[in-house]
Design an enzyme around this catalytic site. Structure first.
Site, short mmCIF file in Angstrom:
data_model
loop_
_atom_site.label_atom_id
_atom_site.label_comp_id
_atom_site.label_asym_id
_atom_site.label_seq_id
_atom_site.Cartn_x
_atom_site.Cartn_y
_atom_site.Cartn_z
N HIS A 69 -2.67 -6.85 42.31
CA HIS A 69 -2.13 -6.76 43.82
C HIS A 69 -2.81 -7.80 44.79
O HIS A 69 -3.83 -8.57 44.04
CB HIS A 69 -2.45 -6.16 44.33
CG HIS A 69 -3.06 -5.38 45.91
ND1 HIS A 69 -3.53 -5.45 46.66
CD2 HIS A 69 -1.91 -3.76 47.02
CE1 HIS A 69 -2.95 -4.88 47.72
NE2 HIS A 69 -1.73 -4.42 47.25
N LYS A 129 -6.79 6.33 48.66
CA LYS A 129 -6.07 7.11 48.17
C LYS A 129 -6.09 7.69 47.26
O LYS A 129 -5.72 8.09 45.96
CB LYS A 129 -5.62 5.42 47.17
CG LYS A 129 -4.32 3.90 47.75
CD LYS A 129 -4.60 2.74 47.49
CE LYS A 129 -4.42 1.57 47.45
NZ LYS A 129 -3.13 1.72 48.14
#
Ligand code: PMP
Length: 431
Positions: A144, A247
């Site tokens: 990421h 998350k």
């Protein structure tokens, strides 16, 4: 690598969310008020974008609400009842996070806003002190941007060298090449535990051992792991472990860095101001102990309390069971999607023992954004784009993908809705 339910998953007796050792997502859904809502065109919300951010259970919402209604006060300051309550709740949340990660000491948990801030903390504080010209930092092609750009900045500033572990076409790290890269004697190896784009679960303990044998420190980006697989920082053996709260059913603005005590103690502060000091004089200061040395200023207290409630919620479900739930869903979803839509391009490892609940795909001839927009009309929320992994998309020669992703509340009915939604996409675009 198979991850089975952990023997230390808490007992299920009396918990209606667990039946025969398995999560019951239909019951779990009742904990998440948003999942009972409908979209503006009257469709029930089918939320398949949990890799982007998860929904929040009542226990988390209520913990934050209780703080604001009942004992809102700054932490580590007020010598009065509600100030002491807020400090105790904030530190209890730290202990809950430490328990979820099996960290040996809650003081090794630093609250941050998210995984991005946790990784930047290491890049600035540890990196700027330890990386010298010519030093190698090894990353992977599947990172990421949050675990790539901070190292680019550091390497540019220090004249360091970035190297990348390549992937196979189905998204598995090439450990044979990793071994060769380790001959460069890197100072740091940083990699994701679970890929947010392909779902690949990396063999983090093995990679950590290999890196340590070559003399490198290891940072693991756990943003997509803490919500989905059992994470035991002691068993992994890494030096730094970063993740986001939002998350893992916790609020936005919450996250943490775990690191080994001796590293944190040797590292200079990242942000400076109140709270992170022990003593301040006009021309010099002394730092507070860890973790507070790294928590300058008034923190997001409510978010930290929410993070603690989320950690408790997941621990009660049992992370081994969470993992098994998502794997069973994948075992249902991958063949069902392929059978209903054989023309669909599906990416990532097809072996679900090394894959988390992430399904990236493309509908031939239809732009991913158009796919997501038509799915939205059916109430199905997915993400389309490059998912903050542009180099990975370049490697796979894909401009973008559509991504469906799971969490504890995802059901087979959600997958069926996705499959029906893709049929509608094809109808609209004449496929
Ligand atoms: N790493 C991974 C693997 C991620 O999936 C994400 C979020 N998509 C991040 C880091 C960054 O998380 P945040 O934006 O919460 O800092």
């Amino acid at each position: 690598m198979t991850i089975t339910a952990r023997p230390d998953d808490p007992a299920a007796a009396g918990n209606p969310r667990i039946r025969d050792g398995r999560l019951v997502p239909e019951v779990i859904r009742a904990d998440f008020p948003i999942l009972a809502t409908t979209t503006s065109n009257g469709k029930p919300l089918v939320y398949l974008d949990s890799a982007s951010t998860s929904q929040k259970p009542l226990t988390v919402i209520e913990a934050m609400d209780e703080y604001y209604r009942g004992y809102n006060a700054n932490v580590h300051r007020g010598i009065y009842e509600i100030g002491e309550r807020s400090t105790a709740a904030y530190e209890r949340a730290r202990a809950a996070v430490a328990r979820l990660l099996n960290a040996p000491d809650a003081h090794e948990i630093i609250f941050t806003r998210n995984a991005t801030e946790a990784i930047n903390l290491v890049a600035y504080s540890w990196g700027r002190r330890n990386i010298e010209p010519g030093d190698a930092i090894v990353l992977t092609e599947m990172e990421h941007h949050a675990n790539l750009v901070p190292w680019q900045l550091l390497a540019q500033e220090k004249d360091g060298d970035l190297e990348f572990i390549p992937i196979t076409d189905d998204g598995i790290l090439r450990l044979d090449v990793f071994e060769v890269l380790l001959r460069l004697k890197p100072k740091l190896v940083a990699f994701t535990h679970v890929s947010n784009t392909l779902g690949t679960i990396n063999p983090v303990a093995d990679m950590t051992r290999m890196a340590h044998e070559a003399g490198a420190l290891v940072l693991v980006d756990g943003a997509q792991a803490v919500p989905h697989v059992p994470v035991d920082v002691q068993a992994i053996g890494a030096d730094f472990y970063a993740f986001s709260g939002h998350k893992m059913v916790a609020p936005t603005g919450s996250g943490a860095l775990w690191a080994r005590r001796e590293l944190l103690e040797a590292m200079p502060p990242f942000l400076a101001g109140g709270e992170m000091i022990r003593e301040v004089h006009l021309r010099r200061s002394e730092w507070n102990e860890i973790p507070w040395k790294f928590e300058a200023g008034t923190p997001d207290i409510a978010a930290a309390i929410g993070l603690g409630a989320a950690a408790d919620y997941l621990r009660e479900l049992g992370m081994g069971r969470v993992r098994e739930h998502e794997r069973e869903l994948l075992d249902y979803a991958l063949p069902a999607i392929a059978a209903a839509h054989p023309d669909l391009a599906l990416y990532g490892p097809m072996d679900t023992s090394i894959r988390g609940g992430v399904i990236p795909f493309n509908v031939p001839g239809v732009h991913p954004h158009d796919v997501a927009q038509v799915l939205d009309r059916s109430g199905v929320a997915v993400r389309a784009g490059h998912h903050c992994t542009m180099p990975l998309h370049e490697r796979l020669d894909l401009p973008a993908t559509v991504r469906a992703s799971f969490n504890v509340y995802t059901t087979r009915a959600d997958i069926d809705a996705l499959i029906a939604g893709i049929s509608e996409v094809k109808r609209v675009f004449g496929g």
